[in-house]
Structure formats: structure tokens, C-alpha cells
Design an enzyme around this catalytic site. Structure first.
Site, PDB file in Angstrom:
ATOM      1  N   HIS A   1      -0.396   5.015   7.395  1.00  0.00           N
ATOM      2  CA  HIS A   1      -1.549   4.115   7.409  1.00  0.00           C
ATOM      3  C   HIS A   1      -2.794   4.878   7.842  1.00  0.00           C
ATOM      4  CE1 HIS A   1       2.159   1.982   8.565  1.00  0.00           C
ATOM      5  NE2 HIS A   1       1.793   1.165   7.610  1.00  0.00           N
TER       6      HIS A   1
ATOM      7  N   GLY B   1       0.805  -1.216   0.000  1.00  0.00           N
ATOM      8  CA  GLY B   1       0.000   0.000   0.000  1.00  0.00           C
ATOM      9  C   GLY B   1       0.835   1.262   0.000  1.00  0.00           C
ATOM     10  N   HIS B   2       2.178   1.088   0.045  1.00  0.00           N
ATOM     11  CA  HIS B   2       3.076   2.250   0.063  1.00  0.00           C
ATOM     12  C   HIS B   2       3.898   2.354  -1.217  1.00  0.00           C
ATOM     13  CE1 HIS B   2       1.948   2.350   4.217  1.00  0.00           C
ATOM     14  NE2 HIS B   2       2.543   1.207   4.480  1.00  0.00           N
TER      15      HIS B   2
END
Lengths: 333, 333
Positions: free
Chosen positions: A219, A56-57
Site C-alpha cells: 500500500h 488494488g492488488h
């Protein structure tokens, strides 16, 4: 939720398959063990760098695997730590006999799982040094963190330590310069919107139409406070105040600056932000030796941006300039 | 609207100032005439490439100025054509006596203003050839277009023609290979959400929570229809059907594929999409010689993606592989 995916449960595995298909000459992806390695690993006699963390990064970390940066990356599920067996498999796959450096962002799960993997690797005769990244100065402790979070400086640690390993640095030397880069770095982020994970299917937090999260984590962890949106020039000034208070930079010091988009912010805005950063740092007598503007350490589709300032030595600049050839960062190669 | 800006009226000028500050060694930005040029322009005896168009598509075009690609770019205001005087100033600034190629996306305002600038340049003794890009096969005519829109293939035209100019190609040769790349290219895009311009302050169109725009343009122009969101593998298959119907690729042909994010789509999804593209093209016997995955021709913060397939010759692959050094695309330099 609208995303270009098939089943939410398969996103990371399918993205890995796509990464493998997109870089057949440079990367070797082990889909069952779930790691990404340099195609030419292991390289005998070279210190290997392994990093990883939740997915997700992107491009962090898989997009930083290649010549002059990481030897392997272990992507966990979205916003979820990789597991020890996965990290161990990657460590063994790229160990060239000169030891392995683990670059670990300071989140409790990551720290625990990399530590366990390092112990298991040691049992098999592989020397592992760990470089912990904890550059985010917005908060002292956070949702998944004891101490400061690891964010944008991870890119600088991986680039500079990776270059030192590529030119033949020994295990202790590679780890040492990685730690020095982290110590010399400070980051601060703003969110305009939350990112949406495929599993949850809705934004990770709610933010009113005129408010921002000040000091957000990658996050979506809470920062210092929420406040009304202000002009970019004021936000930049506040972030640099926090950064330079935590890690002072003296008149005449040289820095590398990262203006990093969190995924959903257009490049047009990031360049505008860099213009403001350059103005403020010039006022304060700080010399910007190098800078990078773009989406590098992201939080899915979060609209937001982070600033990272690293006080650098001439040696760090030399290593920053060294050739790098990865999907996410490339020059001179 | 939440954006990292100051006054909406100043966004393009301030982003230009940031771009200049971020690339002091490689770019020269004329803020009053509003163009971005290679720092080493004009280069005597080299054919120069000039492109431009509305801002909001970054890194296109300003991010593609540099060695091996464009000599200058003229950014208009967001989603607004650059004006003839601006294009003329850029053309004169980079002309090295060997002529100038204008790379123009097929939008009515861009075509008109580049044509006027080319005539004014000719009056001053500068030979100009125009390469029109019209690769988007979703619709025949559109909001600001007679004929097909110019989108993702612009990157391929600029890269391949730019490499031909860099190695000493003559004006007619550089223009010819640019036109061949355009003719060999087809693109198709999907939008999940609309982008928001700073001036309007709200999304350019409304799309229900479960619908997508099929064949969207890079300014949010309508495509073929709206439909319910489907899995990525189905969307990819439909887009490739449209692309290969418009520009057939024969068994054994080689292609370059661009999986392009429209600004708000995470890299994780774009790699997943590339995996699906690779699967479909392999089934059809198409050889993917090169591929590029990322946000290159964007529409501000639009969540969406486009596919571009270009049938390439060995000569085009050689020029694609040639060194390029720009803010947005860089390898071998």
C-alpha cells in the site's frame, strides 16, 4: 490523475461487474454482497478457501478464485479491508460442509474483520480455520500492521493449500499446509514510484527522481530506508540477503521463487530481475524447483517489484504443479 | 529514469537470459543469435510459426512461444526491428520440413527484414509464407508504417494459426487462417502516459496532465488527436465506434474481444473497461464468444489500453480454445 474509470467512488463495483462479464462460466459475482465465488460453489464435502483484502492488488484475490485455488474472494474498497458481513456471506456461500479456511494477510483491519466473520460463521455452525500470511521481512511492524506484512507469499499459500483442498484434504490438513508455506516464505520489495488510488487522485508518497523505497509495502507503506537507485543486480543481491537472513535456506534446499511486479513495471525488467535472482541463488547452492515471473500481487500502478522465496518440500511442489484454473493463474486445466 | 536494469545497452540480452532461466523445460534461448524457440523444435512435419519485432511489448512475442502458438520469436532491441540474419537463424532452427509461417506486424523495418529473411530461407529450400498483421484502425499511415499498424490482433493471429499448425494444418492452411483472423480484426488504443525506453531514459512524448492520446501506437506513435480525459464509458464507446465502423459486425455475429493493457494500467481498470465493452456490444447485438483481459501487447510502462474486436467463425473459436502452453498465455495444457 488519469485513469480509465468513471466515478472514483464506483471503481471497485464496476471492476467487479467487468470481472463477472469476463468470466461468466467460471465465476459467480455477488455485486450486492461484494464477493466473487467459483461458479460451482458450494462443493459438498470440499474444504472451501476464502480470502480477501483491499482492492488494488489485482489479480490477487479475485483473480485467484477457481478450481484448485480459492472458492471465494472478498474485495474491499481500494486499500481498505472487506467488512465482516461480506466475509460471512462469502463463507456461507461456499461452505460445502467440510469447513472453511480463511487466508488473511496480516493487516490490522483484515485480521480483525476476518476474525469477527469467523466467529459469526462459527455461530452458524461453520468450522473456520485461519491462515495468517506475514511473509514480508523488510520491517517488523508497519503502518497498518502489528508484526510482518502479508504480501507475495499469499499467492503460494492460496495455490498450495487450494490444491490440497481440491484433492480432498481435511480442514486441519489444508490449514496446516497453508501455514507451513507461510512459515517457509520470505518477501522483500522495492518501489521506484508510488501508486495512485482513484480516491486520492495523486501518488501515495513522493520519491525523488533518483531514489527508491527499500522494503516498501503493497500500500506504499514505508520500508527500511530510501536510497539512490542502484543496478538491478545489486538490488536483487540486497533483497536476497534480507530474505535468506530472515529465512535461511540450506545448501541443496529447494525453493519456489516469485518475481512479482507491483503493477507499473514492464515484464522485460521482471525477466531481467529473474536472471539476476537465478544467478545469485545458483551461487549459494539453492535449487530453484519452480518460479513465476509477472504481476500477481500489485499495488495499483506502482513501479516496483518484490521477490518471494519459499523453501518447499516435494509435497508442496506436487501441490504447486496441480491443475489450477483461475483468471490470474492457470495451468493443466 | 528509474528502472530495474543494469546497463541500458544490455537490457534485451539480460532479459532474454532471465526468460531462459525462468522456462528451462519449455524454451530454448539462443543468446548469440538472439531468438527464443520451443524446447522441442524442430518438430518434423509440423508447420512452424516464427514472429518477432522490437522488444518492449512483452509478453509479445517471446512470451507466446510454446505448444500451440509460436515455434520461435526474434526480439529486436527495444522498439527496433530484428535483423534478417536473426530471423533466418530462427526460421532454420524451427523448420520441420513442412514450411514456416512468418507473422509480421506491419512496420516498415519489420516487413523489410522478414521479407529478406524469407528470401534467404527460400534460397536454402525452406518454404515461407508471410502473414501481415495490420489491425490498428486509428490511422491509415503512421511514423514507421505504410498502411495500418499491427497491434493487439497479433495475439489472436498467433494463437489461432498456431493451433491450426499444432493439429497438423498444412503451410497454406495455417497462413490462410492467420490472414483471415487479421482481416476480421480491428483495434484502437488510448494512451494516458508515454512509455520510457531504457536508451532514451525519458518518456517518448509529453502529454499534459489532463490529456490523452487517442489512437496511439504501441511505440507511442501519434494517433488521431489529443483530447481531454473522459470517463471510461465514453472512451470505450468512441473506440468501439471506430472499430465497428472500420470492420462492421452484424447483429448475431460472434466476436473475440481483447482488452489489452499497454503496460502501466492496473488490472482493476482493465476489468472496469471490459464491463463497459460488454455493455456496448450487448446493446448492438454482438455476441462475445470469448474474451481476454490483461497486459499482452504492451508498450513498456505506458499507461494505456487497447481494444481489439475479431469477428470469428466457429472454426476460429475451436482453434482459440485449443490447448496452449506458453509463458504469456496458457490453458488446457
Amino acid at each position: 490523475m488519469k485513469k480509465f474509470i468513471n466515478d472514483p467512488a464506483d471503481v471497485v463495483a464496476e471492476a467487479l461487474a467487468g470481472l463477472a462479464a469476463a468470466h461468466p462460466d467460471d465465476l459467480r459475482v455477488d455485486v450486492s454482497e461484494q464477493y466473487i465465488a467459483r461458479a460451482d460453489a458450494p462443493r459438498g464435502g470440499k474444504v472451501a478457501l476464502v480470502s480477501g483484502g483491499g482492492s488494488g492488488h489485482e489479480p490477487l484475490h479475485g483473480g485467484f478464485v477457481g478450481t484448485g485455488m480459492l472458492d471465494a474472494a472478498c474485495p474491499g474498497e481500494v486499500f481498505t479491508s472487506p467488512v465482516p458481513d461480506q466475509i460471512l456471506a462469502a463463507t456461507k456461500a461456499v461452505d460445502g460442509g467440510a469447513g472453511v479456511v480463511h487466508v488473511v494477510k496480516n493487516y490490522t483491519g483484515d485480521v480483525m474483520n476476518f476474525q469477527l466473520a469467523a466467529e459469526l460463521a462459527a455461530d452458524e455452525g461453520i468450522a473456520v480455520e485461519t491462515v495468517l500470511v506475514d511473509d514480508d521481512v523488510a520491517v517488523e511492524n508497519s503502518t497498518w500492521t502489528a508484526g510482518r506484512r502479508g504480501t507475495g507469499a499469499t499467492l503460494l499459500v492460496e495455490k498450495i493449500a487450494g490444491a490440497r483442498a481440491e484433492e480432498g484434504g481435511k480442514l486441519a490438513e489444508v490449514a496446516a499446509i497453508g501455514r507451513e508455506v507461510n512459515t517457509a516464505s520470505a518477501s522483500f520489495a522495492y518501489a521506484l514510484t508510488a501508486g495512485t488510488t482513484p480516491a486520492a487522485g495523486r501518488p501515495g508518497f513522493d520519491l525523488p527522481e533518483d531514489e527508491i523505497e527499500v522494503g516498501v509495502g503493497i500500500h506504499g507503506e514505508p520500508g527500511r530506508r530510501r536510497e539512490k537507485l542502484r543496478p538491478a543486480r545489486e538490488l536483487v543481491r540486497s533483497a536476497l540477503d534480507a530474505i535468506l537472513e530472515a529465512k535461511p535456506v540450506n545448501d541443496g534446499d529447494q525453493v519456489i521463487v516469485l518475481v512479482n511486479g507491483l503493477g507499473g513495471t514492464p515484464l522485460l525488467e521482471l525477466y531481467l530481475v529473474y536472471g539476476e535472482v537465478a544467478t545469485v541463488l545458483a551461487e549459494r547452492g539453492v535449487r530453484v524447483a519452480r518460479r513465476l515471473v509477472g504481476n500477481y500481487v500489485t499495488s495499483l500502478d506502482m513501479a516496483g517489484m518484490s521477490l518471494t522465496v519459499t523453501r518447499v518440500t516435494d509435497e508442496m511442489i506436487r501441490l504447486w504443479d496441480a491443475p489450477v484454473r483461475t483468471p490470474g493463474l492457470r495451468w493443466g486445466a
